[in-house]
Write a protein that holds these residues in place. Structure first.
Motif, PDB file in Angstrom:
ATOM      1  N   ALA A 277       0.846  -1.204   0.000  1.00  0.00           N
ATOM      2  CA  ALA A 277       0.000   0.000   0.000  1.00  0.00           C
ATOM      3  C   ALA A 277       0.878   1.250   0.000  1.00  0.00           C
ATOM      4  CB  ALA A 277      -0.932  -0.011   1.212  1.00  0.00           C
ATOM      5  N   VAL A 278       1.964   1.214   0.786  1.00  0.00           N
ATOM      6  CA  VAL A 278       2.865   2.368   0.842  1.00  0.00           C
ATOM      7  C   VAL A 278       3.499   2.587  -0.531  1.00  0.00           C
ATOM      8  CG1 VAL A 278       5.155   3.035   1.723  1.00  0.00           C
ATOM      9  CG2 VAL A 278       3.348   2.414   3.323  1.00  0.00           C
ATOM     10  N   MET A 279       3.944   1.508  -1.152  1.00  0.00           N
ATOM     11  CA  MET A 279       4.613   1.654  -2.448  1.00  0.00           C
ATOM     12  C   MET A 279       3.652   2.154  -3.525  1.00  0.00           C
ATOM     13  SD  MET A 279       7.613   1.739  -2.776  1.00  0.00           S
ATOM     14  CE  MET A 279       8.233   0.958  -1.345  1.00  0.00           C
ATOM     15  N   GLU A 280       2.395   1.714  -3.448  1.00  0.00           N
ATOM     16  CA  GLU A 280       1.407   2.190  -4.424  1.00  0.00           C
ATOM     17  C   GLU A 280       1.138   3.686  -4.194  1.00  0.00           C
ATOM     18  OE1 GLU A 280       0.418   1.245  -7.121  1.00  0.00           O
ATOM     19  OE2 GLU A 280      -1.711   1.513  -7.530  1.00  0.00           O
ATOM     20  N   SER A 281       1.178   4.104  -2.925  1.00  0.00           N
ATOM     21  CA  SER A 281       0.958   5.529  -2.649  1.00  0.00           C
ATOM     22  C   SER A 281       2.155   6.351  -3.142  1.00  0.00           C
ATOM     23  CB  SER A 281       0.705   5.766  -1.158  1.00  0.00           C
ATOM     24  OG  SER A 281       1.906   5.680  -0.443  1.00  0.00           O
ATOM     25  N   VAL A 282       3.355   5.772  -3.059  1.00  0.00           N
ATOM     26  CA  VAL A 282       4.540   6.473  -3.588  1.00  0.00           C
ATOM     27  C   VAL A 282       4.414   6.592  -5.114  1.00  0.00           C
ATOM     28  CG1 VAL A 282       7.041   6.332  -3.931  1.00  0.00           C
ATOM     29  CG2 VAL A 282       6.068   5.738  -1.706  1.00  0.00           C
ATOM     30  N   ARG A 283       3.888   5.547  -5.736  1.00  0.00           N
ATOM     31  CA  ARG A 283       3.701   5.611  -7.195  1.00  0.00           C
ATOM     32  C   ARG A 283       2.735   6.740  -7.554  1.00  0.00           C
ATOM     33  NH1 ARG A 283       0.305   4.240 -11.220  1.00  0.00           N
ATOM     34  NH2 ARG A 283      -1.262   3.275  -9.895  1.00  0.00           N
ATOM     35  N   LEU A 284       1.633   6.794  -6.841  1.00  0.00           N
ATOM     36  CA  LEU A 284       0.596   7.761  -7.202  1.00  0.00           C
ATOM     37  C   LEU A 284       0.911   9.183  -6.737  1.00  0.00           C
ATOM     38  CD1 LEU A 284      -2.548   5.587  -6.540  1.00  0.00           C
ATOM     39  CD2 LEU A 284      -1.940   6.636  -8.723  1.00  0.00           C
ATOM     40  N   GLY A 314      13.410  14.838 -14.969  1.00  0.00           N
ATOM     41  CA  GLY A 314      12.664  13.583 -15.012  1.00  0.00           C
ATOM     42  C   GLY A 314      11.409  13.774 -14.176  1.00  0.00           C
ATOM     43  N   LEU A 315      10.246  13.776 -14.842  1.00  0.00           N
ATOM     44  CA  LEU A 315       8.978  14.054 -14.145  1.00  0.00           C
ATOM     45  C   LEU A 315       8.435  12.769 -13.527  1.00  0.00           C
ATOM     46  CD1 LEU A 315       6.996  16.353 -16.591  1.00  0.00           C
ATOM     47  CD2 LEU A 315       8.239  17.017 -14.527  1.00  0.00           C
ATOM     48  N   VAL A 316       8.785  12.558 -12.276  1.00  0.00           N
ATOM     49  CA  VAL A 316       8.457  11.285 -11.627  1.00  0.00           C
ATOM     50  C   VAL A 316       6.941  11.015 -11.560  1.00  0.00           C
ATOM     51  CG1 VAL A 316       8.758   9.944  -9.510  1.00  0.00           C
ATOM     52  CG2 VAL A 316      10.654  11.310 -10.388  1.00  0.00           C
ATOM     53  N   PRO A 317       6.099  11.990 -11.158  1.00  0.00           N
ATOM     54  CA  PRO A 317       4.661  11.653 -11.073  1.00  0.00           C
ATOM     55  C   PRO A 317       4.064  11.266 -12.414  1.00  0.00           C
ATOM     56  CG  PRO A 317       5.054  13.944 -10.383  1.00  0.00           C
ATOM     57  CD  PRO A 317       6.386  13.368 -10.759  1.00  0.00           C
ATOM     58  N   ALA A 318       4.612  11.824 -13.514  1.00  0.00           N
ATOM     59  CA  ALA A 318       4.104  11.461 -14.840  1.00  0.00           C
ATOM     60  C   ALA A 318       4.605  10.065 -15.226  1.00  0.00           C
ATOM     61  CB  ALA A 318       4.544  12.493 -15.874  1.00  0.00           C
ATOM     62  N   ALA A 319       5.884   9.789 -14.946  1.00  0.00           N
ATOM     63  CA  ALA A 319       6.441   8.468 -15.264  1.00  0.00           C
ATOM     64  C   ALA A 319       5.713   7.379 -14.479  1.00  0.00           C
ATOM     65  CB  ALA A 319       7.930   8.444 -14.934  1.00  0.00           C
ATOM     66  N   HIS A 320       5.315   7.703 -13.245  1.00  0.00           N
ATOM     67  CA  HIS A 320       4.615   6.731 -12.400  1.00  0.00           C
ATOM     68  C   HIS A 320       3.191   6.450 -12.880  1.00  0.00           C
ATOM     69  CE1 HIS A 320       7.221   7.071  -8.492  1.00  0.00           C
ATOM     70  NE2 HIS A 320       7.849   6.506  -9.482  1.00  0.00           N
ATOM     71  N   ARG A 321       2.706   7.249 -13.823  1.00  0.00           N
ATOM     72  CA  ARG A 321       1.363   6.981 -14.391  1.00  0.00           C
ATOM     73  C   ARG A 321       1.469   6.783 -15.899  1.00  0.00           C
ATOM     74  NH1 ARG A 321      -3.241   9.809 -10.849  1.00  0.00           N
ATOM     75  NH2 ARG A 321      -2.078  10.070  -8.910  1.00  0.00           N
ATOM     76  N   PRO A 339       4.665  -5.176  -9.398  1.00  0.00           N
ATOM     77  CA  PRO A 339       4.757  -3.726  -9.604  1.00  0.00           C
ATOM     78  C   PRO A 339       6.166  -3.303 -10.023  1.00  0.00           C
ATOM     79  CG  PRO A 339       4.493  -4.272  -7.264  1.00  0.00           C
ATOM     80  CD  PRO A 339       4.411  -5.563  -8.012  1.00  0.00           C
ATOM     81  N   LYS A 340       6.234  -2.346 -10.929  1.00  0.00           N
ATOM     82  CA  LYS A 340       7.531  -1.821 -11.397  1.00  0.00           C
ATOM     83  C   LYS A 340       8.128  -0.969 -10.277  1.00  0.00           C
ATOM     84  CE  LYS A 340       7.787  -2.676 -15.914  1.00  0.00           C
ATOM     85  NZ  LYS A 340       8.957  -3.304 -16.530  1.00  0.00           N
ATOM     86  N   PRO A 341       9.456  -0.913 -10.195  1.00  0.00           N
ATOM     87  CA  PRO A 341      10.057  -0.061  -9.151  1.00  0.00           C
ATOM     88  C   PRO A 341       9.663   1.405  -9.340  1.00  0.00           C
ATOM     89  CG  PRO A 341      11.751  -1.311 -10.344  1.00  0.00           C
ATOM     90  CD  PRO A 341      10.443  -1.586 -11.027  1.00  0.00           C
ATOM     91  N   THR A 342       9.398   2.069  -8.222  1.00  0.00           N
ATOM     92  CA  THR A 342       9.111   3.507  -8.311  1.00  0.00           C
ATOM     93  C   THR A 342      10.419   4.225  -8.644  1.00  0.00           C
ATOM     94  OG1 THR A 342       9.448   3.651  -5.945  1.00  0.00           O
ATOM     95  CG2 THR A 342       7.182   3.484  -6.696  1.00  0.00           C
ATOM     96  N   LEU A 343      10.292   5.438  -9.189  1.00  0.00           N
ATOM     97  CA  LEU A 343      11.487   6.158  -9.653  1.00  0.00           C
ATOM     98  C   LEU A 343      11.869   7.332  -8.752  1.00  0.00           C
ATOM     99  CD1 LEU A 343      10.752   6.228 -13.507  1.00  0.00           C
ATOM    100  CD2 LEU A 343      12.297   4.706 -12.272  1.00  0.00           C
TER     101      LEU A 343
END
Ligand code: HEM
Length: 405
Positions: A277-284, A314-321, A339-343
């Motif tokens: 859940a934490v990692m998904e929140s970091v992604r989003l 590098g736009l992380v929130p855009a890459a994460h979506r 899940p892919k690693p967050t950036l």
């Protein structure tokens, strides 16, 4: 930077995005709608890389510089101690000196040490939660800020009572990431205060070494692996790297989870995997909005002809979506398959050395609060910075007990 070839496009030919527009700030991933084949758009600060793969290539491109020089110059530090201590820290160095520092830190943050920090972090969070329960509401950002700063005090062998001072210094120093000369004086004052503090800690650890990170850096100095200035610059760098960053991510994560009540309740009841859940929140909702790289020489990056001095973000929130990488990219799915690693911890030779520690801090805050305060509800609107460089919650006060179910 690769040599220039025929098929390259010039930056002027790329679509343009207004990074200060309300749309970009609230939905940076909307740049995917522009759909340039290269996954790059231009803005008034440089080039914006928004695909997952493009960000990976950007962060791992050895020909590009980290760009602390540019960030400090933009904040009004063209030289001097504030500039030197940052550009000569682990974050910005390359080559042998960078490797020696990375190895030194890695020998301190071993898997055993990281595992031993979990109960320390849990105690910090439990104690902050107990204190907060004296009132009916809690300022979550104040609590979020106190966790990494107390942990930093622990890591350097200092008392927990130093945490507010450390937190303040970190908050000021990190303002260089905003690349705004208006922050010059605050950064300068924080650096002066922190330098004095670090000098005292170093003298104390020289007299009486312990099992702390400063004693570890001093031992590496004793073995000739690093120099005295490395010890000074990198104790400061560790504070800058570990405190405000983690506070920001804890805030973003808690803010997102209180909006997903089912997941919050599931974590509190032990039915939802807190790590996922934490990692998904970091992604989003990553706190590291953009990670900078700078071309020092003219050449080609991601099929674009760049001139020396070009900043690439590098736009992380855009890459994460990125819809090519994440199915239903906007959906909170705490059970994503593989899940892919967050950036937002970067990638490649400068990949964050404190990621496992930061993850434990987030997991502990979320699991302790979700189990103690399952009905926690925000009081008023959740506010955030609204800037195209860092997404940080500025206001998240919660009613601890929340309404009756
Ligand atoms: C959520 C919290 C954190 C975030 C978002 C974060 C993010 C980052 C990023 C983006 C980088 C640079 C990567 C690059 O340029 O490619 C970095 C480097 C670094 N971080 Fe973190 N970090 C966090 C927490 C921590 C913590 C807790 C520590 C230490 C306990 C830490 C220590 C470091 C160090 C030493 C580096 C420099 C590595 C190098 O340049 O070789 N960070 N971090």
């Amino acid at each position: 930077v690769s040599p220039v070839t025929e098929e390259l496009v010039r930056p002027e030919e790329l679509p343009e995005v207004d990074i200060n527009s309300a749309k970009f700030i609230s939905e940076p991933w909307s740049v995917h709608e522009i759909a340039d084949a290269r996954g790059v758009v231009r803005s008034d600060r440089g080039l914006e890389v928004y695909t997952y793969k493009g960000c990976q290539q950007l962060f791992t491109n050895k020909a590009l510089a980290i760009g602390f020089d540019e960030m400090y110059r933009a904040t009004g530090f063209p030289d001097g101690p504030v500039f030197t201590s940052a550009v000569e820290s682990i974050n910005n160095l390359e080559g042998e000196r960078h490797l020696a520092l990375r190895k030194t830190f890695a020998q301190f943050f071993t898997p055993d040490r990281v595992a031993s920090l979990r109960p320390v972090i849990r105690n910090i969070v439990e104690s902050l939660a107990r204190d907060a329960e004296q009132a009916t509401t809690c300022d979550v950002m104040a609590l979020a800020g106190r966790v990494p700063s107390t942990l930093f005090a622990h890591l350097v062998g200092a008392p927990a009572s130093d945490a507010p001072f450390l937190q303040h210094c970190s908050e000021e120093l990190l303002k260089v990431f905003l690349m705004d000369a208006g922050n010059h004086d605050g950064v300068e004052r924080a650096y002066a205060d922190l330098s004095e503090y670090v000098a005292d800690i170093i003298s104390e650890r020289e007299r009486a070494p312990g099992d702390d990170v400063v004693s570890h850096l001093l031992a590496a100095e004793g073995e000739g692996v690093i120099g005295r200035e490395d010890v000074i610059y990198n104790t400061t760098a560790l504070l800058r790297a570990s405190t405000d960053t983690t506070m920001t991510q804890i805030g973003n994560t808690v803010a997102l989870l209180v909006e997903h009540r089912d997941i919050w309740l599931g974590i509190g009841a032990g039915q939802v995997d807190v790590g996922r859940a934490v990692m998904e929140s970091v992604r989003l909702r990553p706190g590291a909005w953009r990670i900078l790289r700078v071309a020092r020489e003219p050449g080609a990056v991601l099929g674009i002809e760049v001139s020396a001095g070009t900043c690439l973000f590098g736009l992380v929130p855009a890459a994460h979506r990125d819809p090519d990488v994440f199915t239903e990219p906007h959906r909170f799915d705490a059970e994503r398959e593989a899940p892919k690693p967050t950036l937002n911890w970067g990638q490649g030779r400068h990949f964050c050395l404190g990621r496992p520690v930061a993850v434990i801090e987030m997991e502990e805050v979320v699991s302790v609060l979700a189990s103690r305060w399952p009905r926690m509800e925000p009081v008023g609107a959740i506010q955030s910075t609204g800037r195209p460089d860092v997404d940080r919650i500025t206001e998240l006060t919660v009613e601890i007990a929340g309404p009756e179910a």
